[in-house]
Design a protein around this motif. Structure first.
Motif, PDB file in Angstrom:
ATOM      1  N   ASP A  22       0.818 -28.496  95.551  1.00 24.49           N
ATOM      2  CA  ASP A  22      -0.371 -28.566  96.406  1.00 24.49           C
ATOM      3  C   ASP A  22      -0.242 -29.723  97.384  1.00 24.49           C
ATOM      4  OD1 ASP A  22      -1.594 -26.363  95.313  1.00 24.49           O
ATOM      5  OD2 ASP A  22      -2.851 -27.497  93.914  1.00 24.49           O
ATOM      6  N   GLN A  23       0.239 -30.869  96.900  1.00 17.29           N
ATOM      7  CA  GLN A  23       0.422 -32.025  97.779  1.00 17.29           C
ATOM      8  C   GLN A  23       1.506 -31.765  98.823  1.00 17.29           C
ATOM      9  OE1 GLN A  23       0.322 -36.055  95.769  1.00 17.29           O
ATOM     10  NE2 GLN A  23       0.322 -34.770  93.923  1.00 17.29           N
ATOM     11  N   VAL A  24       2.588 -31.089  98.397  1.00 14.76           N
ATOM     12  CA  VAL A  24       3.644 -30.734  99.352  1.00 14.76           C
ATOM     13  C   VAL A  24       3.087 -29.820 100.431  1.00 14.76           C
ATOM     14  CG1 VAL A  24       5.819 -29.480  99.631  1.00 14.76           C
ATOM     15  CG2 VAL A  24       5.532 -31.067  97.718  1.00 14.76           C
ATOM     16  N   ARG A  25       2.270 -28.863 100.024  1.00 12.20           N
ATOM     17  CA  ARG A  25       1.675 -27.929 100.972  1.00 12.20           C
ATOM     18  C   ARG A  25       0.755 -28.656 101.963  1.00 12.20           C
ATOM     19  NH1 ARG A  25      -0.012 -25.028  97.480  1.00 12.20           N
ATOM     20  NH2 ARG A  25       1.718 -23.540  97.354  1.00 12.20           N
ATOM     21  N   GLU A  26      -0.028 -29.600 101.463  1.00 12.12           N
ATOM     22  CA  GLU A  26      -0.931 -30.358 102.343  1.00 12.12           C
ATOM     23  C   GLU A  26      -0.156 -31.213 103.340  1.00 12.12           C
ATOM     24  OE1 GLU A  26      -3.416 -32.584  99.731  1.00 12.12           O
ATOM     25  OE2 GLU A  26      -4.507 -30.827  98.972  1.00 12.12           O
ATOM     26  N   SER A  27       1.008 -31.697 102.936  1.00 16.31           N
ATOM     27  CA  SER A  27       1.818 -32.536 103.832  1.00 16.31           C
ATOM     28  C   SER A  27       2.611 -31.700 104.831  1.00 16.31           C
ATOM     29  CB  SER A  27       2.784 -33.397 103.017  1.00 16.31           C
ATOM     30  OG  SER A  27       3.832 -32.599 102.477  1.00 16.31           O
ATOM     31  N   GLY A  28       2.613 -30.388 104.649  1.00 20.11           N
ATOM     32  CA  GLY A  28       3.407 -29.525 105.512  1.00 20.11           C
ATOM     33  C   GLY A  28       4.862 -29.461 105.094  1.00 20.11           C
ATOM     34  N   GLY A  29       5.225 -30.192 104.035  1.00 22.23           N
ATOM     35  CA  GLY A  29       6.594 -30.171 103.547  1.00 22.23           C
ATOM     36  C   GLY A  29       7.516 -31.160 104.224  1.00 22.23           C
ATOM     37  N   PHE A  30       7.017 -31.943 105.191  1.00 22.61           N
ATOM     38  CA  PHE A  30       7.872 -32.872 105.923  1.00 22.61           C
ATOM     39  C   PHE A  30       7.750 -34.306 105.406  1.00 22.61           C
ATOM     40  CE2 PHE A  30       7.568 -29.314 108.855  1.00 22.61           C
ATOM     41  CZ  PHE A  30       8.872 -29.189 109.295  1.00 22.61           C
ATOM     42  N   ASP A  31       6.540 -34.804 105.254  1.00 25.09           N
ATOM     43  CA  ASP A  31       6.327 -36.195 104.841  1.00 25.09           C
ATOM     44  C   ASP A  31       5.965 -36.228 103.363  1.00 25.09           C
ATOM     45  OD1 ASP A  31       6.721 -37.109 107.508  1.00 25.09           O
ATOM     46  OD2 ASP A  31       4.670 -36.498 107.974  1.00 25.09           O
ATOM     47  N   GLY A  43      11.638 -30.545  92.145  1.00 28.10           N
ATOM     48  CA  GLY A  43      10.952 -30.700  93.420  1.00 28.10           C
ATOM     49  C   GLY A  43      11.910 -30.768  94.594  1.00 28.10           C
ATOM     50  N   LEU A  44      11.417 -31.325  95.678  1.00 26.34           N
ATOM     51  CA  LEU A  44      12.207 -31.469  96.888  1.00 26.34           C
ATOM     52  C   LEU A  44      12.880 -32.828  96.906  1.00 26.34           C
ATOM     53  CD1 LEU A  44       9.594 -30.059  99.418  1.00 26.34           C
ATOM     54  CD2 LEU A  44      11.252 -28.811  98.033  1.00 26.34           C
ATOM     55  N   PRO A 152       9.487 -21.136 102.450  1.00 21.56           N
ATOM     56  CA  PRO A 152       9.768 -19.703 102.387  1.00 21.56           C
ATOM     57  C   PRO A 152      10.662 -19.340 101.220  1.00 21.56           C
ATOM     58  CG  PRO A 152      11.109 -20.734 104.061  1.00 21.56           C
ATOM     59  CD  PRO A 152      10.165 -21.799 103.565  1.00 21.56           C
ATOM     60  N   GLN A 153      10.432 -18.183 100.679  1.00 21.35           N
ATOM     61  CA  GLN A 153      11.272 -17.660  99.624  1.00 21.35           C
ATOM     62  C   GLN A 153      12.320 -16.735 100.236  1.00 21.35           C
ATOM     63  OE1 GLN A 153      10.808 -18.745  96.469  1.00 21.35           O
ATOM     64  NE2 GLN A 153       9.201 -20.028  97.334  1.00 21.35           N
TER      65      GLN A 153
END
Length: 324
Positions: A22-31, A43-44, A152-153
Motif C-alpha cells: 500500500d505504501q509502495v502504491r501511494e509513493s508511485g513506486g519511485f520514492d 520487496g523492491l 505491472p504483472q
C-alpha cells in the motif's frame, strides 16, 4: 494459530506485506527509500546511481531502459529530451524484473535539466521483450491516455491480435510500398535505431562486454510499418557489423549480421513494447537465441586485461531491513 504461529504474529505475517505494498502504491513506486519491507516480504530493491561508491547490477541494461523511456516520450510528445544521467532506480527481486527509474534529462528547447520517470517491465528473460508503461517528467501528472500501473504483472498487454510470430528476413527490400530503406543521414540522425540494436543484443546476452557493444556499426536499416485499429506495429530489419564473436556464423568484426526488432505501441493504453530476434541467412525465420557465443576462459581473461572492470557493489542498505 497458523502452523504453531501465535495469532498476533500470523496476523502481522499477512498484514505486513499488505501495508508495505500500500505504501509502495501511494509513493508511485519511485520514492521508496523510507519504506521498510517486512522480513517475510520480497520487496523492491532501491539503488542510488549518483553514489560513486555503488556499482549497481545490470548497469548497461538499466541505462538502455532509461534511454528507451525517454525515446518513448519523445516519440509521443514530439520533444527531443536527451539522456543526462541516472539518479536512482527500484527493481523487483525476481529473474524477470520491473524497473522504476528516476533519471535526469537535458531539454535543448529550454537549455535545462529535467527529472524524468520511467517504468519498464521485462516480459521475458534472455531475449528482447520489454514494455514501457511509464514515461514522463516527474513534474507532470500522469497522462489520462497513458494507463500507469503501479507494478505491472507479466502479460499486462494482450498482444495476441497483433503478434503473429517472428517475421522472416525478407529476400530483398525492393517492395517500396512495404519497406522503406533508411538513408545514411537518417540512420545517423536517429540514435534510437542504435538503441534498439543495443537492447536486442544486451537483452539476449547480459554478459556481452560493453566494449563489444560500443564497436557496433549499422550498415543498413529497412522499416516496415503495419497499422492495426488500436496498435501501431513497426518492424526494423537492421544489418550491422563490429561484433567480434557470435553464437551463430563466423567470428569477426567484419562479418555483417542481422537483427529484427519489432515495435508495438498500444494506442488505447500508451504501452510501448519492443521485441527482438535474429536472422542469420536470407529467408531464415528469425531466431531468438543469444547472439554472442559462450567465451572460453582465455578470451575472458584477455577482455579483462584490455578492459578492466570491478564487481558490482551491493544495493543501498534499507534502514532496519533485518530488524523488522
Amino acid at each position: 494459530m497458523l502452523s504453531g504461529i501465535p495469532v498476533q504474529d500470523s496476523q502481522q505475517f499477512i498484514i505486513g506485506p499488505m501495508n508495505y505494498w500500500d505504501q509502495v502504491r501511494e509513493s508511485g513506486g519511485f520514492d521508496i527509500e523510507h519504506i521498510t519491507a517486512p522480513q517475510n516480504t520480497c520487496g523492491l530493491m532501491p539503488y542510488d546511481c549518483e553514489n560513486e561508491r555503488i556499482r549497481y547490477p545490470n548497469r548497461v541494461l538499466v541505462n538502455l531502459y532509461a534511454r528507451l523511456g525517454l525515446h518513448r516520450y519523445n516519440l509521443s510528445e514530439g520533444t527531443n529530451l536527451e539522456f543526462h544521467h541516472l539518479k536512482k532506480f527500484n527493481t523487483s527481486m525476481t529473474l524477470i524484473s520491473s524497473y522504476r527509474i528516476t533519471l535526469v534529462a537535458y531539454d535543448p528547447a529550454t537549455n535545462s535539466l529535467v527529472t524524468f520517470l520511467v517504468g519498464v517491465s521485462e516480459q521475458m528473460y534472455g531475449r528482447l521483450n520489454l514494455m514501457v508503461f511509464i514515461a514522463r517528467p516527474q513534474a507532470n501528472s500522469p497522462s489520462p491516455l497513458f494507463k500507469e500501473a503501479v507494478w505491472p504483472q507479466l502479460g499486462i498487454t494482450n498482444d495476441a491480435y497483433y503478434d503473429k510470430g517472428s517475421p522472416f528476413w525478407p529476400t530483398d527490400f525492393d517492395d517500396t510500398e512495404r519497406f522503406y530503406l533508411l538513408k545514411d543521414p537518417e540512420i545517423q540522425g536517429n540514435d534510437w535505431i542504435r538503441l534498439y540494436l543495443e537492447l536486442a543484443l544486451c537483452s539476449n546476452d547480459r554478459n556481452i562486454p560493453e566494449w563489444h557493444v560500443s564497436q557496433l556499426q549499422i550498415v543498413r536499416v529497412a522499416v516496415e510499418t503495419i497499422q492495426y485499429v488500436v496498435v501501431s506495429n513497426v518492424n526494423f530489419y537492421i544489418t550491422f557489423k563490429g561484433l567480434p564473436v557470435a553464437q551463430v556464423g563466423e567470428d569477426g568484426e567484419h562479418v555483417e549480421r542481422k537483427v529484427i526488432v519489432r515495435r508495438f505501441v498500444d494506442l488505447s493504453t500508451g504501452y510501448f513494447t519492443l521485441k527482438g530476434g535474429f536472422g542469420f541467412s536470407v529467408g531464415e525465420v528469425a531466431s531468438e537465441g543469444p547472439m554472442t557465443r559462450l567465451r572460453n576462459m582465455e578470451e575472458i581473461r584477455a577482455d579483462l586485461r584490455l578492459h578492466p572492470t570491478t564487481r558490482p557493489c551491493p544495493a543501498i542498505p534499507i534502514a532496519d531491513w533485518w530488524k523488522s
